[in-house]
Scaffold this motif. Structure first.
Motif, PDB file in Angstrom:
ATOM      1  N   VAL A  31       0.846  -1.194   0.000  1.00 22.81           N
ATOM      2  CA  VAL A  31       0.000   0.000   0.000  1.00 22.81           C
ATOM      3  C   VAL A  31       0.889   1.254   0.000  1.00 22.81           C
ATOM      4  O   VAL A  31       0.493   2.318   0.479  1.00 22.81           O
ATOM      5  N   ASP A  32       2.098   1.105  -0.538  1.00 28.02           N
ATOM      6  CA  ASP A  32       3.062   2.207  -0.635  1.00 28.02           C
ATOM      7  C   ASP A  32       3.364   2.856   0.711  1.00 28.02           C
ATOM      8  O   ASP A  32       3.629   4.057   0.786  1.00 28.02           O
ATOM      9  N   GLY A  33       3.301   2.073   1.782  1.00 28.20           N
ATOM     10  CA  GLY A  33       3.721   2.544   3.094  1.00 28.20           C
ATOM     11  C   GLY A  33       2.708   3.346   3.878  1.00 28.20           C
ATOM     12  O   GLY A  33       2.972   3.725   5.020  1.00 28.20           O
ATOM     13  N   SER A  34       1.529   3.612   3.301  1.00 27.48           N
ATOM     14  CA  SER A  34       0.496   4.391   3.998  1.00 27.48           C
ATOM     15  C   SER A  34      -0.878   3.763   3.771  1.00 27.48           C
ATOM     16  O   SER A  34      -1.134   3.211   2.699  1.00 27.48           O
ATOM     17  N   PRO A  35      -1.772   3.878   4.754  1.00 23.77           N
ATOM     18  CA  PRO A  35      -3.087   3.264   4.620  1.00 23.77           C
ATOM     19  C   PRO A  35      -3.894   3.817   3.439  1.00 23.77           C
ATOM     20  O   PRO A  35      -3.885   5.023   3.178  1.00 23.77           O
ATOM     21  N   VAL A  36      -4.598   2.917   2.768  1.00 21.26           N
ATOM     22  CA  VAL A  36      -5.535   3.295   1.711  1.00 21.26           C
ATOM     23  C   VAL A  36      -6.837   3.706   2.382  1.00 21.26           C
ATOM     24  O   VAL A  36      -7.375   2.952   3.205  1.00 21.26           O
ATOM     25  N   GLN A  37      -7.311   4.889   2.080  1.00 20.37           N
ATOM     26  CA  GLN A  37      -8.529   5.405   2.718  1.00 20.37           C
ATOM     27  C   GLN A  37      -9.731   5.221   1.785  1.00 20.37           C
ATOM     28  O   GLN A  37      -9.983   6.030   0.904  1.00 20.37           O
ATOM     29  N   ASN A  38     -10.443   4.116   1.987  1.00 19.11           N
ATOM     30  CA  ASN A  38     -11.650   3.876   1.194  1.00 19.11           C
ATOM     31  C   ASN A  38     -12.823   4.635   1.791  1.00 19.11           C
ATOM     32  O   ASN A  38     -12.803   4.999   2.964  1.00 19.11           O
ATOM     33  N   ARG A  39     -13.843   4.854   0.970  1.00 25.13           N
ATOM     34  CA  ARG A  39     -15.022   5.597   1.416  1.00 25.13           C
ATOM     35  C   ARG A  39     -16.275   4.843   0.977  1.00 25.13           C
ATOM     36  O   ARG A  39     -17.055   5.313   0.171  1.00 25.13           O
ATOM     37  N   PHE A  40     -16.409   3.637   1.548  1.00 26.43           N
ATOM     38  CA  PHE A  40     -17.541   2.796   1.192  1.00 26.43           C
ATOM     39  C   PHE A  40     -18.777   3.183   1.999  1.00 26.43           C
ATOM     40  O   PHE A  40     -18.689   3.427   3.200  1.00 26.43           O
ATOM     41  N   ALA A  41     -19.924   3.198   1.310  1.00 22.85           N
ATOM     42  CA  ALA A  41     -21.187   3.541   1.964  1.00 22.85           C
ATOM     43  C   ALA A  41     -22.002   2.295   2.314  1.00 22.85           C
ATOM     44  O   ALA A  41     -22.935   2.366   3.109  1.00 22.85           O
TER      45      ALA A  41
END
Length: 195
Positions: free
Chosen positions: A120-130
């Protein structure tokens, strides 16, 4: 109106896990290893089953100390197969011993945490699931992680297992946007940069 993710239901143990652990970015290599092993034991079972037995797993597996587990053999496998405090599955137990050896090799080569977080390239992936129907069961990143772990000698780490692991350890933030934990976890993720 904020509403926590529905997957944890109303079981107090599950709700506490959701509210305090799931999705919180984890960077400690030993904690990451423990979680990956437990996710492997979950294969074919519900996570709540593993959560209820987590203390039993920690006791049976010497606090998930890879240096100790890597030296185990058939006597320890036999002991664990008789332990009702864990999931008694020979293949998963034997895989844990091999996974301890693989963990130690990766840790020696540059660190287990950087090895995993690079997907994840060293940083959290911030998803925006509803809605839960938007959440994938695997991604290109979890497929790549699975392939890399298997190449390093890990077992019970398919792409669905690795995606659940990525969710649990905060590599991806899959709390629903309506969940009060979403923004909290997103804020914690801003401080994470593993290289």
């Amino acid at each position: 109106m904020s509403e926590r993710c529905t997957w944890c239901g109303s079981d107090p143990l599950y709700v506490n896990y959701h509210d305090t652990e799931w999705g919180v970015p984890e960077t400690d290599p030993r904690a990451l290893w423990e979680k990956l092993i437990l996710d492997g034991f979950q294969a074919g079972l519900a996570w709540i089953t593993i959560l209820r037995k987590r203390d039993g797993f920690r006791a049976a597996f010497d606090g998930f100390t890879p240096e100790t587990i890597a030296r185990w053999g058939e006597p320890e496998v036999t002991r664990l197969l008789a332990d009702p405090g864990i999931v008694r599955h020979r293949g998963k137990i034997e895989a844990t011993i091999g996974n301890a050896r693989a963990y130690l090799a990766i840790e020696d080569k540059g660190g287990f945490a950087p090895f995993l977080w690079r997907f994840v390239d060293g940083s959290p992936v911030q998803n925006r699931f509803a809605g839960m129907n938007q959440v994938p069961t695997e991604t290109a990143a979890s497929q790549a992680m699975s392939k890399s772990l298997k190449k390093a000698g890990f077992r019970f780490c398919g792409p669905t297992i690795t995606y659940a692991f990525m969710q649990a350890t905060g590599m991806v933030n899959d709390h629903m946007v309506t969940c009060p934990c979403h923004d909290h976890v997103a804020g914690l993720g801003q401080a994470v940069a593993i290289r």
